[in-house]
Design a protein around this motif. Structure first.
Motif, mmCIF file in Angstrom:
data_model
loop_
_atom_site.group_PDB
_atom_site.id
_atom_site.type_symbol
_atom_site.label_atom_id
_atom_site.label_comp_id
_atom_site.label_asym_id
_atom_site.label_seq_id
_atom_site.Cartn_x
_atom_site.Cartn_y
_atom_site.Cartn_z
ATOM 1 N N HIS A 112 -9.998 6.799 -4.045
ATOM 2 C CA HIS A 112 -9.453 6.114 -2.871
ATOM 3 C C HIS A 112 -10.489 5.215 -2.211
ATOM 4 N N THR A 113 -11.754 5.587 -2.292
ATOM 5 C CA THR A 113 -12.808 4.790 -1.656
ATOM 6 C C THR A 113 -13.402 3.738 -2.591
ATOM 7 N N ALA A 114 -13.100 3.797 -3.883
ATOM 8 C CA ALA A 114 -13.724 2.876 -4.839
ATOM 9 C C ALA A 114 -13.255 1.426 -4.733
ATOM 10 N N PRO A 115 -11.949 1.156 -4.586
ATOM 11 C CA PRO A 115 -11.494 -0.243 -4.639
ATOM 12 C C PRO A 115 -11.727 -1.007 -3.340
ATOM 13 N N GLU A 116 -11.651 -2.318 -3.466
ATOM 14 C CA GLU A 116 -11.502 -3.178 -2.295
ATOM 15 C C GLU A 116 -10.014 -3.485 -2.165
ATOM 16 N N TYR A 117 -9.444 -3.181 -1.004
ATOM 17 C CA TYR A 117 -8.026 -3.370 -0.764
ATOM 18 C C TYR A 117 -7.776 -4.730 -0.106
ATOM 19 N N THR A 118 -6.530 -5.164 -0.162
ATOM 20 C CA THR A 118 -6.097 -6.366 0.530
ATOM 21 C C THR A 118 -4.830 -6.051 1.313
ATOM 22 N N VAL A 119 -4.772 -6.520 2.555
ATOM 23 C CA VAL A 119 -3.550 -6.354 3.338
ATOM 24 C C VAL A 119 -2.492 -7.285 2.765
ATOM 25 N N ALA A 120 -1.427 -6.694 2.221
ATOM 26 C CA ALA A 120 -0.350 -7.503 1.653
ATOM 27 C C ALA A 120 0.587 -7.995 2.746
ATOM 28 N N PHE A 121 0.962 -7.090 3.649
ATOM 29 C CA PHE A 121 1.857 -7.455 4.749
ATOM 30 C C PHE A 121 1.809 -6.355 5.791
ATOM 31 N N ASN A 122 2.366 -6.643 6.959
ATOM 32 C CA ASN A 122 2.442 -5.672 8.048
ATOM 33 C C ASN A 122 3.890 -5.281 8.274
ATOM 34 N N GLY A 123 4.098 -4.060 8.751
ATOM 35 C CA GLY A 123 5.455 -3.627 9.006
ATOM 36 C C GLY A 123 5.491 -2.209 9.516
ATOM 37 N N PHE A 124 6.683 -1.683 9.688
ATOM 38 C CA PHE A 124 6.926 -0.317 10.115
ATOM 39 C C PHE A 124 6.599 -0.116 11.593
ATOM 40 N N ALA A 125 5.377 -0.453 11.995
ATOM 41 C CA ALA A 125 4.944 -0.316 13.387
ATOM 42 C C ALA A 125 3.890 -1.382 13.651
ATOM 43 N N PRO A 126 3.727 -1.817 14.909
ATOM 44 C CA PRO A 126 2.688 -2.816 15.214
ATOM 45 C C PRO A 126 1.320 -2.344 14.744
ATOM 46 N N GLY A 127 0.681 -3.174 13.905
ATOM 47 C CA GLY A 127 -0.654 -2.847 13.413
ATOM 48 C C GLY A 127 -0.677 -2.085 12.114
ATOM 49 N N PHE A 128 0.500 -1.680 11.585
ATOM 50 C CA PHE A 128 0.518 -0.946 10.319
ATOM 51 C C PHE A 128 0.433 -1.935 9.171
ATOM 52 N N ALA A 129 -0.599 -1.796 8.336
ATOM 53 C CA ALA A 129 -0.827 -2.714 7.220
ATOM 54 C C ALA A 129 -0.568 -2.013 5.896
ATOM 55 N N TYR A 130 0.161 -2.672 5.031
ATOM 56 C CA TYR A 130 0.370 -2.188 3.666
ATOM 57 C C TYR A 130 -0.767 -2.722 2.802
ATOM 58 N N LEU A 131 -1.608 -1.824 2.311
ATOM 59 C CA LEU A 131 -2.807 -2.199 1.575
ATOM 60 C C LEU A 131 -2.571 -2.089 0.077
ATOM 61 N N THR A 132 -2.828 -3.169 -0.646
ATOM 62 C CA THR A 132 -2.712 -3.164 -2.102
ATOM 63 C C THR A 132 -4.096 -3.094 -2.724
ATOM 64 N N GLY A 133 -4.126 -2.762 -4.015
ATOM 65 C CA GLY A 133 -5.390 -2.653 -4.730
ATOM 66 C C GLY A 133 -5.784 -1.220 -4.998
ATOM 67 N N MET A 134 -4.929 -0.256 -4.623
ATOM 68 C CA MET A 134 -5.253 1.151 -4.819
ATOM 69 C C MET A 134 -5.268 1.503 -6.305
ATOM 70 N N ASP A 135 -6.131 2.429 -6.668
ATOM 71 C CA ASP A 135 -6.185 2.935 -8.036
ATOM 72 C C ASP A 135 -4.794 3.435 -8.429
ATOM 73 N N PRO A 136 -4.230 2.964 -9.559
ATOM 74 C CA PRO A 136 -2.893 3.418 -9.972
ATOM 75 C C PRO A 136 -2.783 4.926 -10.150
#
Length: 213
Positions: free
Chosen positions: A114-138
Motif C-alpha cells: 500500500h505504501t510502495a506506489p505513487e498514487y494519482t487523484v482520479a476524481f473526487n466524490g462521495f463527500a467533500p474532500g474524498f479523493a479516489y486514488l488510482t495506482g494501487m497495487d492490483p
C-alpha cells in the motif's frame, strides 16, 4: 455526439458531459483540457467514466466547445504533474486482517504494497474532500464490505475495488479500513478547501509504531 467512442451530452445551460466509458481516457482528456483549456471553460469535474465541462455561455457556445473536444486526439500527453502530497498513516485499521486474508498476504505485505506506489487523484466524490486514488497495487484489489459501517472515523484510510481513499470526515461507508491519518483533507479556510484535487500525486508513509505484524 460520437467521436472516437466519445459521447458529448448537454448538461444544463452551461455544461456538457463527456462520456468516455474508461477512467484512463477520462484522466487523459482532463489532463489535456487542464493544460490547454478551450476558451470559456470555467471548471472540469472528472468521474470514473465521464468528464463534466462547465463553461461560460458569454465566452463560448456548447457547439463550439463540443467541436473542440471531439477534435482532440483520443490519446494525449499527461499534464504537468501537481506537487506530491505525502500522507503519514498508522496501519491499524479494523479491516487490515480481512484485507490480508482476502489477498493471501501478511499484514506487513499489505502495508508494504500500500505504501510502495505513487498514487494519482482520479476524481473526487462521495463527500467533500474524498479523493479516489488510482495506482494501487492490483494485489490489494478487494471488494467493499458486505455490511457498510454506519460510522467511519474521519481520517480513515481505506481500499475498495482498485481504489484507495481517505474519509475526510465521519460518515457511513463500506470501504475496507486499513489505517488512519491525522491529515486534514477538507478545510473551508483553505483555498481550495480540498487538499487532494484531481491530478494530485500522493504517497503514503508508514507511521505505525513497531510496524505491522
Amino acid at each position: 455526439m460520437p467521436a472516437n467512442d466519445l459521447r458529448v451530452l448537454p448538461c444544463g445551460d452551461a455544461a456538457i458531459l463527456v462520456d468516455l466509458d474508461d477512467l484512463e481516457r477520462v484522466l487523459a482528456l482532463h489532463a489535456t483540457l487542464t493544460q490547454e483549456p478551450p476558451a470559456g471553460v470555467v471548471d472540469l469535474v472528472p468521474a470514473a467514466s465521464t468528464l463534466l465541462v462547465v463553461f461560460d455561455p458569454a465566452s463560448t457556445t456548447r457547439a463550439r466547445l463540443t467541436d473542440d473536444i471531439v477534435r482532440r486526439p483520443p490519446h494525449t500527453a499527461a499534464a504537468r504533474p501537481r506537487p506530491l502530497v505525502e500522507i503519514g498513516v498508522r496501519y491499524d485499521g479494523a479491516d487490515l486482517d480481512d484485507v490480508a486474508a482476502h489477498t493471501g498476504l501478511t499484514r506487513a505485505e499489505v502495508v508494504r504494497r500500500h505504501t510502495a506506489p505513487e498514487y494519482t487523484v482520479a476524481f473526487n466524490g462521495f463527500a467533500p474532500g474524498f479523493a479516489y486514488l488510482t495506482g494501487m497495487d492490483p494485489a490489494l484489489t478487494v471488494p467493499r464490505r458486505t455490511s457498510p459501517r454506519t460510522r467511519v472515523p474521519a481520517g480513515s484510510v481505506a481500499v475498495a475495488d482498485r481504489y484507495s481513499g481517505i474519509y475526510p470526515r465521519q460518515a457511513p461507508g463500506g470501504w475496507q479500513l486499513v489505517g488512519h491519518t491525522d491529515i486534514v483533507l477538507w478545510d473551508l479556510d483553505r483555498t481550495p478547501p480540498a487538499l487532494l484535487l484531481p491530478g494530485t500525486r500522493v504517497r503514503f508513509l508508514d507511521l505505525t509504531e513497531g510496524g505491522p505484524e
